[in-house]
Write a protein that holds these residues in place. Structure first.
Motif, mmCIF file in Angstrom:
data_model
loop_
_atom_site.group_PDB
_atom_site.id
_atom_site.type_symbol
_atom_site.label_atom_id
_atom_site.label_comp_id
_atom_site.label_asym_id
_atom_site.label_seq_id
_atom_site.Cartn_x
_atom_site.Cartn_y
_atom_site.Cartn_z
ATOM 1 N N GLN A 260 0.724 -1.253 0.142
ATOM 2 C CA GLN A 260 0.009 0.176 -0.085
ATOM 3 C C GLN A 260 0.873 1.486 0.017
ATOM 4 O OE1 GLN A 260 -2.590 0.421 3.508
ATOM 5 N NE2 GLN A 260 -3.041 2.539 3.034
ATOM 6 N N HIS A 261 1.877 1.330 0.949
ATOM 7 C CA HIS A 261 2.975 2.568 0.928
ATOM 8 C C HIS A 261 3.386 2.416 -0.434
ATOM 9 C CE1 HIS A 261 1.600 2.973 4.988
ATOM 10 N NE2 HIS A 261 2.427 1.779 5.553
ATOM 11 N N LEU A 262 4.037 1.578 -0.850
ATOM 12 C CA LEU A 262 4.679 1.562 -2.304
ATOM 13 C C LEU A 262 3.865 1.986 -3.284
ATOM 14 C CD1 LEU A 262 6.926 0.425 -3.904
ATOM 15 C CD2 LEU A 262 5.973 -1.704 -4.281
ATOM 16 N N THR A 263 2.765 1.713 -3.485
ATOM 17 C CA THR A 263 1.752 2.193 -4.483
ATOM 18 C C THR A 263 1.488 3.715 -4.306
ATOM 19 O OG1 THR A 263 0.322 0.013 -4.367
ATOM 20 C CG2 THR A 263 -0.705 2.097 -5.377
ATOM 21 N N HIS A 264 1.423 4.003 -3.242
ATOM 22 C CA HIS A 264 1.310 5.681 -3.082
ATOM 23 C C HIS A 264 2.621 6.244 -3.251
ATOM 24 C CE1 HIS A 264 0.014 9.463 -0.969
ATOM 25 N NE2 HIS A 264 1.281 9.412 -0.567
ATOM 26 N N SER A 265 3.657 5.981 -3.113
ATOM 27 C CA SER A 265 5.019 6.412 -3.391
ATOM 28 C C SER A 265 5.334 6.424 -5.177
ATOM 29 C CB SER A 265 6.228 5.353 -2.910
ATOM 30 O OG SER A 265 6.233 5.709 -1.389
ATOM 31 N N ALA A 267 2.836 6.247 -7.222
ATOM 32 C CA ALA A 267 1.602 7.095 -7.701
ATOM 33 C C ALA A 267 2.471 8.666 -7.538
ATOM 34 C CB ALA A 267 0.484 7.013 -7.061
ATOM 35 N N GLU A 268 2.958 8.933 -6.462
ATOM 36 C CA GLU A 268 3.395 10.300 -6.071
ATOM 37 C C GLU A 268 4.981 10.642 -6.715
ATOM 38 O OE1 GLU A 268 1.909 12.807 -4.556
ATOM 39 O OE2 GLU A 268 0.047 11.326 -4.686
ATOM 40 N N GLN A 269 5.538 9.592 -7.267
ATOM 41 C CA GLN A 269 6.709 9.611 -7.871
ATOM 42 C C GLN A 269 7.697 9.853 -6.713
ATOM 43 O OE1 GLN A 269 6.496 12.133 -11.408
ATOM 44 N NE2 GLN A 269 5.645 10.547 -12.600
ATOM 45 N N ASP A 270 7.714 9.213 -5.653
ATOM 46 C CA ASP A 270 8.506 9.609 -4.413
ATOM 47 C C ASP A 270 9.540 8.402 -4.592
ATOM 48 O OD1 ASP A 270 9.677 9.864 -2.039
ATOM 49 O OD2 ASP A 270 7.989 10.271 -1.038
ATOM 50 N N HIS A 271 10.660 8.484 -5.527
ATOM 51 C CA HIS A 271 11.829 7.527 -5.541
ATOM 52 C C HIS A 271 12.448 7.037 -4.347
ATOM 53 C CE1 HIS A 271 11.868 9.395 -10.025
ATOM 54 N NE2 HIS A 271 10.747 8.698 -9.784
ATOM 55 N N LYS A 272 12.527 7.935 -3.424
ATOM 56 C CA LYS A 272 13.435 7.514 -2.302
ATOM 57 C C LYS A 272 12.587 6.531 -1.473
ATOM 58 C CE LYS A 272 15.184 9.328 2.141
ATOM 59 N NZ LYS A 272 15.450 10.434 2.925
ATOM 60 N N ASN A 273 11.280 6.943 -1.205
ATOM 61 C CA ASN A 273 10.510 5.862 -0.599
ATOM 62 C C ASN A 273 10.238 4.415 -1.440
ATOM 63 O OD1 ASN A 273 10.142 7.235 1.682
ATOM 64 N ND2 ASN A 273 8.300 8.334 1.032
ATOM 65 N N VAL A 274 10.218 4.707 -2.748
ATOM 66 C CA VAL A 274 10.121 3.333 -3.470
ATOM 67 C C VAL A 274 11.209 2.566 -3.266
ATOM 68 C CG1 VAL A 274 10.332 2.568 -5.862
ATOM 69 C CG2 VAL A 274 8.881 4.447 -5.412
ATOM 70 N N VAL A 275 12.399 3.027 -3.238
ATOM 71 C CA VAL A 275 13.389 1.880 -2.932
ATOM 72 C C VAL A 275 13.580 1.486 -1.485
ATOM 73 C CG1 VAL A 275 16.083 2.082 -2.435
ATOM 74 C CG2 VAL A 275 15.197 3.197 -4.325
ATOM 75 N N GLU A 276 13.203 2.307 -0.413
ATOM 76 C CA GLU A 276 12.900 1.813 0.797
ATOM 77 C C GLU A 276 11.858 0.883 1.011
ATOM 78 O OE1 GLU A 276 10.871 3.412 4.972
ATOM 79 O OE2 GLU A 276 11.324 4.889 3.517
ATOM 80 N N TYR A 277 10.664 0.975 0.423
ATOM 81 C CA TYR A 277 9.558 -0.077 0.349
ATOM 82 C C TYR A 277 10.064 -1.264 -0.337
ATOM 83 C CZ TYR A 277 6.800 3.668 2.776
ATOM 84 O OH TYR A 277 6.470 4.408 3.709
ATOM 85 N N SER A 329 15.417 -1.168 -6.363
ATOM 86 C CA SER A 329 16.493 -1.262 -5.371
ATOM 87 C C SER A 329 17.301 -2.486 -6.051
ATOM 88 C CB SER A 329 16.036 -1.566 -3.871
ATOM 89 O OG SER A 329 17.243 -2.015 -3.368
ATOM 90 N N ASP A 330 18.636 -2.390 -6.104
ATOM 91 C CA ASP A 330 19.381 -3.746 -6.473
ATOM 92 C C ASP A 330 19.402 -4.554 -5.516
ATOM 93 O OD1 ASP A 330 19.923 -2.620 -9.141
ATOM 94 O OD2 ASP A 330 21.738 -1.514 -8.483
ATOM 95 N N GLU A 331 19.109 -4.084 -4.420
ATOM 96 C CA GLU A 331 19.025 -5.077 -3.100
ATOM 97 C C GLU A 331 17.979 -5.953 -2.983
ATOM 98 O OE1 GLU A 331 20.152 -2.985 0.547
ATOM 99 O OE2 GLU A 331 21.716 -2.107 -0.331
ATOM 100 N N ALA A 332 16.996 -5.762 -3.994
ATOM 101 C CA ALA A 332 15.638 -6.347 -3.985
ATOM 102 C C ALA A 332 15.566 -7.175 -5.270
ATOM 103 C CB ALA A 332 14.316 -5.378 -3.738
ATOM 104 N N PRO A 333 16.335 -8.224 -5.634
ATOM 105 C CA PRO A 333 16.277 -8.746 -6.822
ATOM 106 C C PRO A 333 15.067 -9.673 -7.192
ATOM 107 C CG PRO A 333 17.888 -9.939 -5.227
ATOM 108 C CD PRO A 333 17.315 -8.849 -4.678
ATOM 109 N N LYS A 334 14.198 -10.281 -5.985
ATOM 110 C CA LYS A 334 13.272 -11.084 -6.279
ATOM 111 C C LYS A 334 12.195 -10.310 -6.657
ATOM 112 C CE LYS A 334 11.427 -15.400 -4.407
ATOM 113 N NZ LYS A 334 11.197 -16.053 -3.126
#
Length: 350
Positions: A260-265, A267-277, A329-334
């Motif tokens: 849910q948080h990722l979807t919001h990020s 949609a808002e083009q919040d790239h920093k939070n996309v990587v975090e989530y 994120s490159d740390e999220a390969p799957k």
């Protein structure tokens, strides 16, 4: 209504502004090789001519729902019925003439099951394509996809023993719009869900589909989904608090909140939070199969692109997902691979 035979079948159809489709839907019920003992249409305060269309059919019991929502309408129809088996049909869907016969025979042959579902094929303008290539039944557990998808294609696919509906508390009215998801999760918490291997249901896809309207909420849709899935897990926990799968389901429910948080990020083009989530989702879903991960991102698609046209959905999804890969994120390969695999795939609009 008088008491029905021990193998009787009732068909419950909620109606709300369904004038464009309801007549064809009723005709598909009347054409069943196994004639239903009851056909109950529950009108939910329609403002179009759908109510008048249904009134023409003497075989149909037509009642008004004084409340609001399809789940409440299905509950009212169930309470009014006297049949042993209950089939639910959406106002815009269609059945193959063998649908009720095959489902009822499956339940009669499998007394340990409380419900049986068929396969549905989505259609838009052209008639649905039914398929009897594969015969027989298997067991299906919607909890294997919990909480992202459940693999049951709406209310129209099911035939359910009437008594079990009352045992589980009928349709959860506060979950209207996802009432079928929690219903089938509750049913399969009690006994195995039987699945007919034939496609006997045509699921109509159009701009007015309820699931399209709900997914238009975006991240809020996933919040609603989280509430419904929380309720389903609470039901399962109350049945057996020692269920060994409960910790796994709790972790997956947390992953839905992350989605849910990722979807919001996104949609808002919040790239920093996309990587975090992305990193958090990778951790929470580290032990799932590739197939399960695909369903996670089908759920993301539903929230990001509430589009019923499969070609338009494919174009928009491929564009957004291609851009998403550039910042993933490159740390999220799957999870990254799951996104990559969806690009170019024909969308499952159902």
């Amino acid at each position: 209504m008088k008491e029905k035979s021990k193998n009787s079948v009732a068909v419950i159809i909620p109606l709300y502004n369904g004038a464009p489709w309801i007549e064809e839907t009723i005709k598909s019920v009347l054409s069943q090789s196994l004639k239903p003992d009851e056909i109950i249409v529950v009108d939910d305060n329609s403002t179009d001519e759908g109510y008048e269309i249904v009134k023409k059919y003497k075989e149909v019991t037509l009642v008004k729902n004084e409340g609001k929502g399809s789940s409440m309408s299905r509950n009212l129809g169930t309470k009014l019925s006297k049949s042993r088996f209950i089939a639910f049909l959406d106002q815009d869907d269609l059945w193959h003439p063998s649908h009720l016969r095959l489902l009822r025979n499956a339940l009669l042959d499998n007394s340990e099951s409380n419900s049986v579902i068929a396969i549905a094929n989505s259609f838009e303008k052209n008639p649905p394509k039914y398929d009897f290539t594969t015969k027989g039944c298997t067991y299906f557990d919607p909890w294997t996809r919990y909480p992202f998808t459940i693999g049951v294609e709406g209310p129209s696919v099911a035939l359910i023993r009437r008594e079990i509906l009352f045992d589980i508390g009928l349709w959860e009215e506060k979950s209207t719009g996802m009432g079928d998801a929690i219903l089938f999760l509750k049913l399969s918490s009690q006994k195995p869900l039987l699945k007919l291997q034939s496609c006997t249901v045509g699921k109509r896809v159009h701009a007015g589909s309820q699931w399209i309207a709900i997914r238009d909420w975006g991240a809020k849709y996933l919040n609603f989904r989280h509430q419904v899935m929380r309720s389903a897990l609470d039901f399962r926990t109350n049945i057996n608090s020692n269920d060994p799968f409960l910790p796994e389901f709790e972790l997956k429910l947390k992953a839905l909140k992350t989605l849910q948080h990722l979807t919001h990020s996104i949609a808002e083009q919040d790239h920093k939070n996309v990587v975090e989530y992305a990193n958090l989702l990778e951790t929470q879903l580290s032990n799932v199969t590739d197939t399960y991960m695909a369903h996670v991102f089908y759920c993301l698609m539903g929230a990001l692109f509430p589009i019923h046209d499969s070609e338009k959905l494919k174009i928009e999804r491929d564009h957004v997902f291609t851009e998403l890969l550039k910042i993933w994120s490159d740390e999220a390969p799957k999870t990254k691979m799951a996104i990559q695999n969806l690009i170019g795939e024909k969308p499952l609009v159902s």
